[in-house]
Design an enzyme around this catalytic site. Sequence first.
Site, mmCIF file in Angstrom:
data_model
loop_
_atom_site.group_PDB
_atom_site.id
_atom_site.type_symbol
_atom_site.label_atom_id
_atom_site.label_comp_id
_atom_site.label_asym_id
_atom_site.label_seq_id
_atom_site.Cartn_x
_atom_site.Cartn_y
_atom_site.Cartn_z
ATOM 1 N N ARG A 71 1.945 43.160 -0.368
ATOM 2 C CA ARG A 71 1.056 44.088 -2.273
ATOM 3 C C ARG A 71 1.901 42.991 -2.909
ATOM 4 O O ARG A 71 1.689 43.456 -4.412
ATOM 5 C CB ARG A 71 1.459 45.475 -2.183
ATOM 6 N N SER A 100 -3.312 53.995 -1.223
ATOM 7 C CA SER A 100 -2.206 54.145 -1.701
ATOM 8 C C SER A 100 -1.421 53.478 -3.157
ATOM 9 O O SER A 100 -1.862 52.666 -3.668
ATOM 10 C CB SER A 100 -1.200 53.597 -0.494
ATOM 11 N N GLU A 103 1.921 50.836 -5.879
ATOM 12 C CA GLU A 103 1.484 49.965 -6.222
ATOM 13 C C GLU A 103 0.050 49.899 -7.045
ATOM 14 O O GLU A 103 -0.412 48.738 -7.326
ATOM 15 C CB GLU A 103 0.458 50.334 -4.922
HETATM 16 P P1 FAD Z 1 -9.616 46.529 -9.430
HETATM 17 O O1 FAD Z 1 -9.111 47.275 -10.080
HETATM 18 O O2 FAD Z 1 -10.771 46.568 -10.478
HETATM 19 O O3 FAD Z 1 -8.278 45.815 -10.068
HETATM 20 C C1 FAD Z 1 -7.671 45.350 -9.943
HETATM 21 C C2 FAD Z 1 -6.360 44.745 -10.667
HETATM 22 O O4 FAD Z 1 -6.540 43.747 -10.323
HETATM 23 C C3 FAD Z 1 -6.164 44.607 -12.258
HETATM 24 O O5 FAD Z 1 -5.171 44.646 -12.376
HETATM 25 C C4 FAD Z 1 -7.368 44.089 -13.048
HETATM 26 O O6 FAD Z 1 -6.706 43.616 -14.147
HETATM 27 C C5 FAD Z 1 -6.863 43.063 -11.583
HETATM 28 N N1 FAD Z 1 -8.069 42.297 -11.344
HETATM 29 C C6 FAD Z 1 -9.788 42.322 -10.783
HETATM 30 N N2 FAD Z 1 -10.354 41.167 -10.832
HETATM 31 C C7 FAD Z 1 -9.516 40.760 -11.408
HETATM 32 C C8 FAD Z 1 -10.143 38.908 -11.582
HETATM 33 N N3 FAD Z 1 -10.922 38.538 -10.977
HETATM 34 N N4 FAD Z 1 -8.573 38.079 -11.704
HETATM 35 C C9 FAD Z 1 -8.019 38.163 -12.548
HETATM 36 N N5 FAD Z 1 -7.251 39.402 -12.367
HETATM 37 C C10 FAD Z 1 -8.211 40.539 -11.628
HETATM 38 N N6 FAD Z 1 -5.526 47.828 -0.905
HETATM 39 C C11 FAD Z 1 -5.147 47.283 0.106
HETATM 40 O O7 FAD Z 1 -4.408 45.982 0.230
HETATM 41 N N7 FAD Z 1 -5.553 47.818 1.550
HETATM 42 C C12 FAD Z 1 -5.871 48.840 2.053
HETATM 43 O O8 FAD Z 1 -5.768 49.445 2.765
HETATM 44 C C13 FAD Z 1 -6.817 49.110 0.866
HETATM 45 N N8 FAD Z 1 -6.986 50.575 1.055
HETATM 46 C C14 FAD Z 1 -7.835 51.605 -0.246
HETATM 47 C C15 FAD Z 1 -8.757 52.207 0.324
HETATM 48 C C16 FAD Z 1 -8.637 53.099 -1.245
HETATM 49 C C17 FAD Z 1 -10.095 54.261 -0.742
HETATM 50 C C18 FAD Z 1 -8.974 52.430 -2.234
HETATM 51 C C19 FAD Z 1 -10.296 53.304 -2.911
HETATM 52 C C20 FAD Z 1 -8.254 51.468 -2.193
HETATM 53 C C21 FAD Z 1 -7.426 50.825 -1.637
HETATM 54 N N9 FAD Z 1 -6.938 49.603 -1.546
HETATM 55 C C22 FAD Z 1 -6.280 49.410 -0.911
HETATM 56 C C23 FAD Z 1 -6.475 49.043 -2.750
HETATM 57 C C24 FAD Z 1 -7.906 48.159 -3.061
HETATM 58 O O9 FAD Z 1 -9.146 48.150 -2.478
HETATM 59 C C25 FAD Z 1 -7.439 46.814 -3.342
HETATM 60 O O10 FAD Z 1 -6.695 46.426 -4.373
HETATM 61 C C26 FAD Z 1 -9.134 45.965 -4.047
HETATM 62 O O11 FAD Z 1 -8.185 44.432 -4.190
HETATM 63 C C27 FAD Z 1 -9.357 46.225 -6.116
HETATM 64 O O12 FAD Z 1 -10.241 45.409 -6.112
HETATM 65 P P2 FAD Z 1 -10.644 45.972 -7.312
HETATM 66 O O13 FAD Z 1 -11.838 44.938 -7.358
HETATM 67 O O14 FAD Z 1 -11.234 47.378 -7.120
HETATM 68 O O15 FAD Z 1 -9.371 45.565 -8.565
HETATM 69 N N1 EPU Z 2 2.153 59.209 7.549
HETATM 70 C C1 EPU Z 2 2.732 60.847 7.220
HETATM 71 N N2 EPU Z 2 2.428 61.496 6.843
HETATM 72 C C2 EPU Z 2 1.693 61.371 6.283
HETATM 73 C C3 EPU Z 2 0.376 60.291 6.210
HETATM 74 C C4 EPU Z 2 0.781 59.106 7.263
HETATM 75 O O1 EPU Z 2 4.544 60.863 7.845
HETATM 76 O O2 EPU Z 2 0.581 61.855 5.390
HETATM 77 C C5 EPU Z 2 3.172 58.540 8.959
HETATM 78 C C6 EPU Z 2 2.621 58.512 10.156
HETATM 79 O O3 EPU Z 2 3.689 58.785 10.261
HETATM 80 C C7 EPU Z 2 2.091 57.667 10.028
HETATM 81 C C8 EPU Z 2 1.866 57.079 9.206
HETATM 82 O O4 EPU Z 2 2.741 57.251 7.467
HETATM 83 O O5 EPU Z 2 2.160 56.426 11.088
HETATM 84 C C9 EPU Z 2 1.936 55.530 8.408
HETATM 85 O O6 EPU Z 2 0.361 55.654 7.653
HETATM 86 P P1 EPU Z 2 -0.601 54.793 7.909
HETATM 87 O O7 EPU Z 2 -1.180 54.024 9.281
HETATM 88 O O8 EPU Z 2 -2.342 55.478 7.605
HETATM 89 O O9 EPU Z 2 -0.770 53.755 7.113
HETATM 90 P P2 EPU Z 2 -0.010 53.801 5.728
HETATM 91 O O10 EPU Z 2 1.137 53.614 5.866
HETATM 92 O O11 EPU Z 2 0.546 55.185 4.361
HETATM 93 C C10 EPU Z 2 -1.057 51.769 4.761
HETATM 94 C C11 EPU Z 2 -1.101 50.947 3.332
HETATM 95 C C12 EPU Z 2 -2.974 50.825 3.349
HETATM 96 C C13 EPU Z 2 -3.133 50.625 5.022
HETATM 97 C C14 EPU Z 2 -2.648 50.803 6.051
HETATM 98 C C15 EPU Z 2 -3.766 50.210 7.555
HETATM 99 C C16 EPU Z 2 0.620 50.197 2.442
HETATM 100 C C17 EPU Z 2 0.842 50.850 0.887
HETATM 101 N N3 EPU Z 2 -0.793 51.169 2.532
HETATM 102 O O12 EPU Z 2 -0.614 53.060 5.028
HETATM 103 O O13 EPU Z 2 -4.003 50.202 2.156
HETATM 104 O O14 EPU Z 2 -4.689 50.293 4.899
HETATM 105 O O15 EPU Z 2 -1.793 50.780 6.270
HETATM 106 O O16 EPU Z 2 -2.477 49.028 7.396
HETATM 107 O O17 EPU Z 2 1.051 49.323 2.522
HETATM 108 C C18 EPU Z 2 -3.603 50.271 0.378
HETATM 109 O O18 EPU Z 2 -2.815 49.520 -0.351
HETATM 110 O O19 EPU Z 2 -4.096 51.174 -1.037
HETATM 111 C C19 EPU Z 2 -3.907 50.749 1.387
HETATM 112 C C20 EPU Z 2 -4.671 51.894 2.188
#
Ligand code: FAD
Ligand code: EPU
Length: 336
Positions: free
Chosen positions: A162, A236, A332
């Site tokens: 990240r 997250s 994050e």
């Molecule tokens: P924004 O929120 O618009 O911007 C994020 C940051 O990047 C800000 O600081 C912004 O200024 C900057 N930025 C955006 N675009 C540019 C650009 N073109 N040039 C320079 N700076 C820029 N993330 C994960 O890694 N893994 C996941 O599994 C994951 N799951 C998610 C699930 C949900 C339900 C949600 C809501 C979010 C999740 N995220 C996850 C976080 C998010 O989706 C990612 O970080 C995504 O890349 C953000 O994209 P955005 O376009 O919405 O960025």
């Molecule tokens: N768990 C708990 N309590 C909860 C939920 C989960 O104890 O309420 C424990 C469980 O034991 C589970 C473990 O946490 O096994 C991991 O949970 P999960 O698989 O849902 O993944 P996560 O660690 O919560 C991370 C990323 C996600 C990504 C998933 C799948 C980070 C910060 N988050 O979540 O990314 O989608 O793994 O790879 O690394 C994001 O970055 O926004 C994001 C959603």
Amino acid sequence: MQIQQNISLKAYNTFAINVTAKEFAVFSSLEELQELLAYNTNNENLIIGGGSNILFTKNFDGLVLKNEIKGIELIKEDNEYYYIKAAAGEVWHSFVLYCIQQHYFGIENLSLIPGYVGASPMQNIGAYGVEVKDIFYELEAYHLTEKKQVNFNLQECEFGYRESVFKTKFKNQFVILNVTFRLHKKPVFNISYGAIQQELEKMKITQVSAQAISNAVIHIRLSKLPNPKEIGNAGSFFKNPVIPNEQFDQLKKLYPHLQGYKENENYTKIAAAWLIEQSGWKGYRKNDAGCHNKQALVLVNYGNATGKEIFDLSTAIIDDVKTKFSITLQREVNII
Ligand code: FAD
Ligand code: EPU
């Protein structure tokens, strides 16, 4: 190109926080971006994509610039790889689906992550065993003050969990314009993540394909994460902490159920969700700010929470986890 004054940003952040921007504009090309930057010399700028990794804690007293530069192009190929350049304003999940359809392999595990292509390198997005760094080739960015385009290769982005240079040493210095991904010509599937295997079995898939992996990831994500269209959130809220092996071994003695994943020889990654749940925050709600009742790592806005209420909740969680486990959670989400 239109510049709007004093508009609500509620529709432009998935937390649905109702703050205002002094000015707001959309750009669809580098030239439009340059014009807007020239207009806004005295104020702050904020570049946004889908607003899915942002928490606004106050009104933004400057110009919010929404990236809508579009376009996907196959720029070259060799024996093993296709090199696909995607403009920063492409929607990430649509781009993933396009690649699957074209038989460009390696991106399927990253299905359904919200946001735009341009933000994907910012925090090296990752899920289900794959991170952007695994499929990244290069990107083109625009330096805001030097007013020139700069290319970054894989090493220069300094990707980590990240993390990238765009969140650290070059924070707020560049606008990412496009990203080139290097995708496999032949399938090289990554189903090492237990949840994917279980989901494929549940779906009775015998022949693994990119489409099947994508569907499995989509099912898992829909079952675990709240939909921002229904409940405001940014995924997250905290990173999973990476702690020294000795600290992990000590914790494991006290909490035998604690799961750890070897990050490298000396460090282990543990689930922040578990730490938060053990500290009693899962399902907590005060006014409209809460900690989700199914996934403790996700902070939520049930309707009219302010960014400050969500931020204060995150601080209380950090303090509690620190007291209980001597581990400091890192946010994050980008706090604005
Ligand atoms: P924004 O929120 O618009 O911007 C994020 C940051 O990047 C800000 O600081 C912004 O200024 C900057 N930025 C955006 N675009 C540019 C650009 N073109 N040039 C320079 N700076 C820029 N993330 C994960 O890694 N893994 C996941 O599994 C994951 N799951 C998610 C699930 C949900 C339900 C949600 C809501 C979010 C999740 N995220 C996850 C976080 C998010 O989706 C990612 O970080 C995504 O890349 C953000 O994209 P955005 O376009 O919405 O960025
Ligand atoms: N768990 C708990 N309590 C909860 C939920 C989960 O104890 O309420 C424990 C469980 O034991 C589970 C473990 O946490 O096994 C991991 O949970 P999960 O698989 O849902 O993944 P996560 O660690 O919560 C991370 C990323 C996600 C990504 C998933 C799948 C980070 C910060 N988050 O979540 O990314 O989608 O793994 O790879 O690394 C994001 O970055 O926004 C994001 C959603």
